[in-house]
Design an enzyme around this catalytic site. Structure first.
Site, PDB file in Angstrom:
ATOM      1  N   GLU A 102       0.886  -1.170   0.000  1.00  0.00           N
ATOM      2  CA  GLU A 102       0.000   0.000   0.000  1.00  0.00           C
ATOM      3  C   GLU A 102       0.920   1.215   0.000  1.00  0.00           C
ATOM      4  O   GLU A 102       1.525   1.540   1.025  1.00  0.00           O
ATOM      5  CB  GLU A 102      -0.867   0.022   1.267  1.00  0.00           C
ATOM      6  CG  GLU A 102      -1.780  -1.169   1.425  1.00  0.00           C
ATOM      7  CD  GLU A 102      -2.975  -1.136   0.502  1.00  0.00           C
ATOM      8  OE1 GLU A 102      -3.089  -0.209  -0.324  1.00  0.00           O
ATOM      9  OE2 GLU A 102      -3.801  -2.052   0.604  1.00  0.00           O
ATOM     10  N   CYS A 112      -2.428   8.962   2.693  1.00  0.00           N
ATOM     11  CA  CYS A 112      -2.255   8.459   1.323  1.00  0.00           C
ATOM     12  C   CYS A 112      -3.515   8.694   0.508  1.00  0.00           C
ATOM     13  O   CYS A 112      -3.445   8.950  -0.689  1.00  0.00           O
ATOM     14  CB  CYS A 112      -1.907   6.980   1.370  1.00  0.00           C
ATOM     15  SG  CYS A 112      -3.071   6.042   2.363  1.00  0.00           S
TER      16      CYS A 112
HETATM   17  P1  NAP Z   1       8.413   5.221   4.504  1.00  0.00           P
HETATM   18  O1  NAP Z   1       9.610   6.045   4.702  1.00  0.00           O
HETATM   19  O2  NAP Z   1       8.349   4.339   3.335  1.00  0.00           O
HETATM   20  O3  NAP Z   1       8.225   4.378   5.861  1.00  0.00           O
HETATM   21  C1  NAP Z   1       7.239   3.402   5.982  1.00  0.00           C
HETATM   22  C2  NAP Z   1       7.829   2.208   6.704  1.00  0.00           C
HETATM   23  O4  NAP Z   1       8.791   1.581   5.864  1.00  0.00           O
HETATM   24  C3  NAP Z   1       8.566   2.562   7.989  1.00  0.00           C
HETATM   25  O5  NAP Z   1       8.376   1.533   8.917  1.00  0.00           O
HETATM   26  C4  NAP Z   1      10.006   2.631   7.539  1.00  0.00           C
HETATM   27  O6  NAP Z   1      10.918   2.423   8.581  1.00  0.00           O
HETATM   28  C5  NAP Z   1      10.048   1.514   6.539  1.00  0.00           C
HETATM   29  N1  NAP Z   1      11.075   1.624   5.526  1.00  0.00           N
HETATM   30  C6  NAP Z   1      11.541   2.749   4.920  1.00  0.00           C
HETATM   31  N2  NAP Z   1      12.460   2.427   3.994  1.00  0.00           N
HETATM   32  C7  NAP Z   1      12.579   1.091   4.017  1.00  0.00           C
HETATM   33  C8  NAP Z   1      13.387   0.166   3.301  1.00  0.00           C
HETATM   34  N3  NAP Z   1      14.228   0.549   2.334  1.00  0.00           N
HETATM   35  N4  NAP Z   1      13.278  -1.138   3.579  1.00  0.00           N
HETATM   36  C9  NAP Z   1      12.418  -1.562   4.524  1.00  0.00           C
HETATM   37  N5  NAP Z   1      11.633  -0.743   5.247  1.00  0.00           N
HETATM   38  C10 NAP Z   1      11.702   0.575   4.990  1.00  0.00           C
HETATM   39  O7  NAP Z   1       7.095   6.055   4.422  1.00  0.00           O
HETATM   40  P2  NAP Z   1       6.772   7.423   5.124  1.00  0.00           P
HETATM   41  O8  NAP Z   1       7.325   8.495   4.266  1.00  0.00           O
HETATM   42  O9  NAP Z   1       7.147   7.394   6.543  1.00  0.00           O
HETATM   43  O10 NAP Z   1       5.171   7.356   5.017  1.00  0.00           O
HETATM   44  C11 NAP Z   1       4.471   8.059   4.100  1.00  0.00           C
HETATM   45  C12 NAP Z   1       4.197   7.281   2.830  1.00  0.00           C
HETATM   46  O11 NAP Z   1       3.344   6.183   3.102  1.00  0.00           O
HETATM   47  C13 NAP Z   1       3.457   8.141   1.838  1.00  0.00           C
HETATM   48  O12 NAP Z   1       3.920   7.921   0.538  1.00  0.00           O
HETATM   49  C14 NAP Z   1       2.033   7.642   1.961  1.00  0.00           C
HETATM   50  O13 NAP Z   1       1.222   7.900   0.858  1.00  0.00           O
HETATM   51  C15 NAP Z   1       2.249   6.204   2.219  1.00  0.00           C
HETATM   52  N6  NAP Z   1       1.065   5.618   2.822  1.00  0.00           N
HETATM   53  C16 NAP Z   1       0.304   4.763   2.086  1.00  0.00           C
HETATM   54  C17 NAP Z   1      -0.857   4.226   2.604  1.00  0.00           C
HETATM   55  C18 NAP Z   1      -1.711   3.295   1.803  1.00  0.00           C
HETATM   56  O14 NAP Z   1      -2.558   2.624   2.386  1.00  0.00           O
HETATM   57  N7  NAP Z   1      -1.546   3.200   0.505  1.00  0.00           N
HETATM   58  C19 NAP Z   1      -1.225   4.544   3.900  1.00  0.00           C
HETATM   59  C20 NAP Z   1      -0.432   5.414   4.629  1.00  0.00           C
HETATM   60  C21 NAP Z   1       0.723   5.931   4.076  1.00  0.00           C
HETATM   61  P3  NAP Z   1      11.712   3.641   9.273  1.00  0.00           P
HETATM   62  O15 NAP Z   1      10.688   4.534   9.894  1.00  0.00           O
HETATM   63  O16 NAP Z   1      12.582   2.980  10.255  1.00  0.00           O
HETATM   64  O17 NAP Z   1      12.454   4.334   8.167  1.00  0.00           O
END
Ligand code: NAP
Length: 469
Positions: A234, A268
């Site tokens: 997601e 999102c």
């Molecule tokens: P993010 O940086 O991708 O973080 C999300 C999760 O992934 C965190 O637990 C993060 O850990 C982990 N993570 C980051 N890089 C990783 C990697 N290379 N390998 C494994 N795990 C990794 O996302 P964000 O910026 O905090 O959150 C916002 C994003 O989420 C936006 O794009 C939003 O649209 C999306 N989102 C989507 C939905 C949906 O249902 N489609 C819902 C909510 C949010 P760390 O915190 O330790 O880096």
């Protein structure tokens, strides 16, 4: 690096934890593996009893956990309470519906006979240990919408939550334990993103689900692909919000404000691109901009606050870059466009950004193709429905979409042509336990919620009984 909560409204460190070391991770993996062997055989009624208890406990804890979420990631405390209530509702929904959703499926008797069987059926069995990599923006909901169906299906969960919400992550583990789920059924791993690969590659982990950004999704999916493990992704969204001439423009504009700034604009499924027919553009733009201007920006712990800070300094810097790029390329700023003046009350170092409306968007601007993760709206003026759909689909994302029209033919057209996991008419996108949730294109794949969500982490097992039976 420590896993730390920094209050985004003040910039102050609240608490920090040392990430789990190898030994502890190994212990938790072994515990999850052992737990699955017995948990998978527990009857639905038992799992439902525990999940209903978790829902009751969450209701009791609502005020405290809401405050924790607000201090960890900055959402208005009113929204945090609503999130906790929504989680309890989803738990109850899955507790009551999981057995029905996973009931054996019986193919047409003629087809069964044609296959050479005396009888044949499909049974949904759990996959095993599922790793959930989750984001901070809905720190309870994102986890619960995975955990409630996964646990009801007989899977066990390992949560790697975002590093800025460790208290909420630990609360969730404690909640499921207090509710009665056996040790090891749901555990939190306090680890950074760099430690995800080893856990995901571990043979005891059967599958993974990730909600978050596209780079994180790509990384987890490619590792899982290398290991041939199932994933659900997601990812981001840049949802279009179409307003057509037959719409109730006042209502569309008022709803647009909420749809854009919910969760401080960090959702999102927030509507991000407002695509408005020329006949109603001026009326919509005026009302929408007025609504955005009137929002109360400030301390998210105050009941009257509409918009709190962004969750991180980097998040605000990213948003500022997007707005600056658009303005440099000719976008008009109808309101906002920067940080608010002094908010006082210890909030001087908070990561606030004013609700902003940008008009005159052109395809060369980054905001046209990238996700604005904060309270920034982009406005487009279009000549007709064809152009509206073209602009709506001109994005790498395809999470959800919204269309305001009273015309049945226009609704059909949107239902057919908008490239998204959902089309919400005359309202804003919101998730509900009974409706599948997920996207297409770069918004990811797979579905959460409803029957679709609970079956994602099941083995649809064919049972075929020979003619002698
Ligand atoms: P993010 O940086 O991708 O973080 C999300 C999760 O992934 C965190 O637990 C993060 O850990 C982990 N993570 C980051 N890089 C990783 C990697 N290379 N390998 C494994 N795990 C990794 O996302 P964000 O910026 O905090 O959150 C916002 C994003 O989420 C936006 O794009 C939003 O649209 C999306 N989102 C989507 C939905 C949906 O249902 N489609 C819902 C909510 C949010 P760390 O915190 O330790 O880096």
């Amino acid at each position: 690096m420590p896993i730390a909560t920094v209050n985004p409204a003040t910039g102050e460190l609240v608490t920090s934890y040392d990430p789990f070391g190898q030994d502890r991770i190994e212990r938790l993996l072994a515990e999850a593996d052992t737990a699955f062997r017995t948990y998978r055989t527990t009857p639905f009624s038992r799992r439902a009893e525990w999940l209903l208890r978790a829902a009751d406990l969450l209701d009791e804890d609502r005020d405290t956990i809401a405050r924790t979420m607000t201090v960890e990631m900055g959402k208005p405390v009113t929204a945090a309470r609503a999130e906790a209530a929504k989680c309890a509702k989803a738990m109850r929904w899955y507790a009551r519906n999981a057995e029905r959703l996973l009931a054996d499926e019986h193919p047409d008797p003629d087809d069964v006979h044609d296959s050479g069987a005396s009888r044949a059926l499909v049974r949904y069995r759990p996959l095993g240990v599922v790793l959930a990599v989750m984001p901070w923006n809905f720190p309870l909901w994102q986890v619960v919408r995975f955990a409630a169906p996964a646990l009801m299906a007989g899977n066990v969960g390992l949560l790697k939550h975002a590093s800025n919400v460790p208290q909420t992550a630990l609360y969730l583990e404690d909640l499921f334990l207090r509710a009665g789920f056996p040790e090891g059924c749901f555990r939190t791993l306090l680890i950074g993103s760099g430690a995800v690969e080893a856990v995901l590659r571990d043979p005891r982990v059967a599958a993974a689900t990730l909600t978050g950004s596209e780079p994180a999704g790509r990384s987890v999916a490619s590792i899982a692909g290398d290991e041939v493990k199932k994933t659900v992704l997601e990812l981001g969204g840049s949802d279009p919000y179409l307003v057509l001439p037959s719409a109730d423009v006042a209502k569309a504009a008022a709803t647009a404000v909420t749809a854009r700034v919910q969760n401080n604009g960090q959702s999102c499924i927030a509507a991000k691109r407002f695509i408005v027919h020329a006949d109603v553009y001026d009326a919509f733009a005026e009302r929408f901009t007025a609504g955005m201007r009137e929002l109360n920006v400030g301390d998210p712990l105050q009941e009257a606050t509409d918009v709190g800070p962004l969750s991180s300094e980097q998040g605000r810097a990213d948003l500022e870059e997007l707005v600056d790029d658009a303005v440099r390329r000719g976008a008009a700023v109808l309101c906002g466009g920067g940080r608010p003046g002094s908010l006082g009350g210890g909030l001087e170092n908070g990561w606030f950004y004013d609700p902003t409306v940008l008009a005159g968007i052109t395809p060369d601007m980054r905001v046209h193709r990238e996700e604005t993760f904060g309270p920034v709206a982009t406005l487009y003026r279009v000549a007709d429905l064809d152009e509206a759909i073209r602009v709506a689909n001109d994005t790498p994302f395809g999470l959800s979409s919204n269309a305001w029209t009273r015309d049945p033919a226009e609704k059909e057209r949107c239902a057919r042509d908008l490239e998204a996991g959902g089309v919400f008419f005359n309202g804003m996108t919101a998730s509900h336990p009974a409706l599948p949730f997920g996207g297409v294109k770069r918004s990811g794949y797979g579905r959460e919620l409803a029957g679709h969500g609970i079956r994602e982490f099941c083995n649809a097992t064919t049972l075929w009984y020979g003619p002698e039976e």
